[in-house]
Motif scaffolding. Structure first.
Motif, PDB file in Angstrom:
ATOM      1  N   ARG A  76      27.574 -61.387 -18.598  1.00  0.00           N
ATOM      2  CA  ARG A  76      27.247 -61.229 -20.029  1.00  0.00           C
ATOM      3  C   ARG A  76      26.275 -60.078 -20.244  1.00  0.00           C
ATOM      4  O   ARG A  76      26.441 -59.275 -21.170  1.00  0.00           O
ATOM      5  CB  ARG A  76      26.676 -62.532 -20.589  1.00  0.00           C
ATOM      6  CG  ARG A  76      27.723 -63.631 -20.752  1.00  0.00           C
ATOM      7  CD  ARG A  76      27.178 -64.835 -21.521  1.00  0.00           C
ATOM      8  NE  ARG A  76      26.020 -65.449 -20.879  1.00  0.00           N
ATOM      9  CZ  ARG A  76      26.087 -66.375 -19.921  1.00  0.00           C
ATOM     10  NH1 ARG A  76      27.264 -66.784 -19.487  1.00  0.00           N
ATOM     11  NH2 ARG A  76      24.994 -66.888 -19.408  1.00  0.00           N
ATOM     12  N   ASP A  79      28.128 -56.853 -19.694  1.00  0.00           N
ATOM     13  CA  ASP A  79      29.019 -56.637 -20.846  1.00  0.00           C
ATOM     14  C   ASP A  79      28.262 -55.990 -22.002  1.00  0.00           C
ATOM     15  O   ASP A  79      28.743 -55.025 -22.612  1.00  0.00           O
ATOM     16  CB  ASP A  79      29.645 -57.955 -21.322  1.00  0.00           C
ATOM     17  CG  ASP A  79      30.740 -58.474 -20.416  1.00  0.00           C
ATOM     18  OD1 ASP A  79      31.234 -57.705 -19.555  1.00  0.00           O
ATOM     19  OD2 ASP A  79      31.106 -59.663 -20.569  1.00  0.00           O
ATOM     20  N   ARG A  80      27.070 -56.522 -22.311  1.00  0.00           N
ATOM     21  CA  ARG A  80      26.259 -55.965 -23.410  1.00  0.00           C
ATOM     22  C   ARG A  80      25.851 -54.524 -23.101  1.00  0.00           C
ATOM     23  O   ARG A  80      25.923 -53.648 -23.972  1.00  0.00           O
ATOM     24  CB  ARG A  80      25.025 -56.836 -23.653  1.00  0.00           C
ATOM     25  CG  ARG A  80      25.327 -58.143 -24.355  1.00  0.00           C
ATOM     26  CD  ARG A  80      24.057 -58.875 -24.777  1.00  0.00           C
ATOM     27  NE  ARG A  80      23.237 -59.286 -23.651  1.00  0.00           N
ATOM     28  CZ  ARG A  80      23.380 -60.430 -22.978  1.00  0.00           C
ATOM     29  NH1 ARG A  80      24.315 -61.288 -23.330  1.00  0.00           N
ATOM     30  NH2 ARG A  80      22.589 -60.726 -21.977  1.00  0.00           N
ATOM     31  N   GLN A  82      27.352 -52.473 -21.105  1.00  0.00           N
ATOM     32  CA  GLN A  82      28.566 -51.649 -21.115  1.00  0.00           C
ATOM     33  C   GLN A  82      28.944 -51.298 -22.559  1.00  0.00           C
ATOM     34  O   GLN A  82      29.317 -50.150 -22.839  1.00  0.00           O
ATOM     35  CB  GLN A  82      29.699 -52.391 -20.418  1.00  0.00           C
ATOM     36  CG  GLN A  82      30.901 -51.529 -20.124  1.00  0.00           C
ATOM     37  CD  GLN A  82      31.879 -52.213 -19.181  1.00  0.00           C
ATOM     38  OE1 GLN A  82      31.786 -53.396 -18.892  1.00  0.00           O
ATOM     39  NE2 GLN A  82      32.823 -51.451 -18.694  1.00  0.00           N
ATOM     40  N   ASP A  83      28.829 -52.265 -23.463  1.00  0.00           N
ATOM     41  CA  ASP A  83      29.108 -52.001 -24.880  1.00  0.00           C
ATOM     42  C   ASP A  83      28.188 -50.931 -25.449  1.00  0.00           C
ATOM     43  O   ASP A  83      28.577 -50.204 -26.363  1.00  0.00           O
ATOM     44  CB  ASP A  83      28.972 -53.289 -25.705  1.00  0.00           C
ATOM     45  CG  ASP A  83      30.079 -54.296 -25.437  1.00  0.00           C
ATOM     46  OD1 ASP A  83      31.108 -53.926 -24.822  1.00  0.00           O
ATOM     47  OD2 ASP A  83      29.900 -55.476 -25.834  1.00  0.00           O
ATOM     48  N   GLN A  84      26.981 -50.826 -24.897  1.00  0.00           N
ATOM     49  CA  GLN A  84      26.013 -49.811 -25.348  1.00  0.00           C
ATOM     50  C   GLN A  84      26.199 -48.482 -24.614  1.00  0.00           C
ATOM     51  O   GLN A  84      25.470 -47.525 -24.876  1.00  0.00           O
ATOM     52  CB  GLN A  84      24.590 -50.318 -25.125  1.00  0.00           C
ATOM     53  CG  GLN A  84      24.245 -51.561 -25.931  1.00  0.00           C
ATOM     54  CD  GLN A  84      22.915 -52.154 -25.490  1.00  0.00           C
ATOM     55  OE1 GLN A  84      21.982 -51.444 -25.122  1.00  0.00           O
ATOM     56  NE2 GLN A  84      22.819 -53.476 -25.521  1.00  0.00           N
ATOM     57  N   GLU A  88      28.598 -49.118 -16.497  1.00  0.00           N
ATOM     58  CA  GLU A  88      30.039 -49.323 -16.406  1.00  0.00           C
ATOM     59  C   GLU A  88      30.335 -50.088 -15.137  1.00  0.00           C
ATOM     60  O   GLU A  88      29.511 -50.164 -14.230  1.00  0.00           O
ATOM     61  CB  GLU A  88      30.800 -47.996 -16.451  1.00  0.00           C
ATOM     62  CG  GLU A  88      30.464 -47.037 -15.329  1.00  0.00           C
ATOM     63  CD  GLU A  88      31.089 -45.661 -15.515  1.00  0.00           C
ATOM     64  OE1 GLU A  88      31.433 -45.296 -16.654  1.00  0.00           O
ATOM     65  OE2 GLU A  88      31.211 -44.956 -14.499  1.00  0.00           O
TER      66      GLU A  88
END
Length: 170
Positions: A76, A79-80, A82-84, A88
């Motif tokens: 999690r 994931d956060r 990576q979204d920013q 990666e």
């Protein structure tokens, strides 16, 4: 005259002070990280571990252990990040089931700005409390304690994110 009980053992006080100090430091540093960089302490912990690792990448399992996160908690968090655009994932070529978390150039840039600010804050806090010799002694003692705890947990089959007591530990 008061009665002495097992709860008066000074070692309980020592461990309690260690826990209280760690929690207080986490809150103090977290407040500054959120204010200056909009980073949670968990995100900073993941990013700093990647930034300090040669190649700026770690196996997800190793990163979870170092950051004291469960595998799902790390997933999690990554994931956060990576979204920013800060981290990666890269598939492990030797074991396609494994994956690496890799710091991106944007993540490196963020850490290049955040780390000097964080170090300045650490200096503010520690310089108010310890001499350089005391700080070195504290670091050595904490490293010794950490290594013992990790070794004891490993001998019991306890991962860094599990808790419990090994019944056979000496």
């Amino acid at each position: 005259m008061g009665r002495t009980t097992v709860t008066d053992d000074g070692r309980m006080t020592t461990v309690g002070l260690l826990f209280e100090s760690a929690a207080g430091l986490r809150r103090l540093f977290q407040r500054r990280l959120e204010t200056e960089r909009s980073l949670s302490s968990q995100s900073f912990d993941v990013l700093i571990r990647l930034a300090r690792t040669p190649g700026s990448e770690l196996r997800m399992s190793e990163l979870a252990a170092q950051a004291s996160l469960t595998p799902s908690g790390l997933t999690r968090s990554v994931d956060r990040l990576q979204d920013q655009g800060l981290v990666e994932r890269r598939v492990c070529p030797e074991d396609r089931r494994g994956a690496f978390a890799v710091l991106t150039p944007a993540g490196r840039e963020l850490m290049d700005r955040a780390v000097p600010e964080h170090l300045a804050h650490i200096n503010e806090v520690l310089n108010d409390v310890f001499t350089a010799d005391e700080e070195a002694t504290l670091a050595a003692l904490l490293r010794k304690l950490r290594d013992h705890v990790l070794d004891t947990n490993a001998a019991c089959g306890i991962t860094p994110v599990e808790s419990g007591v090994c019944p056979d530990a000496d």
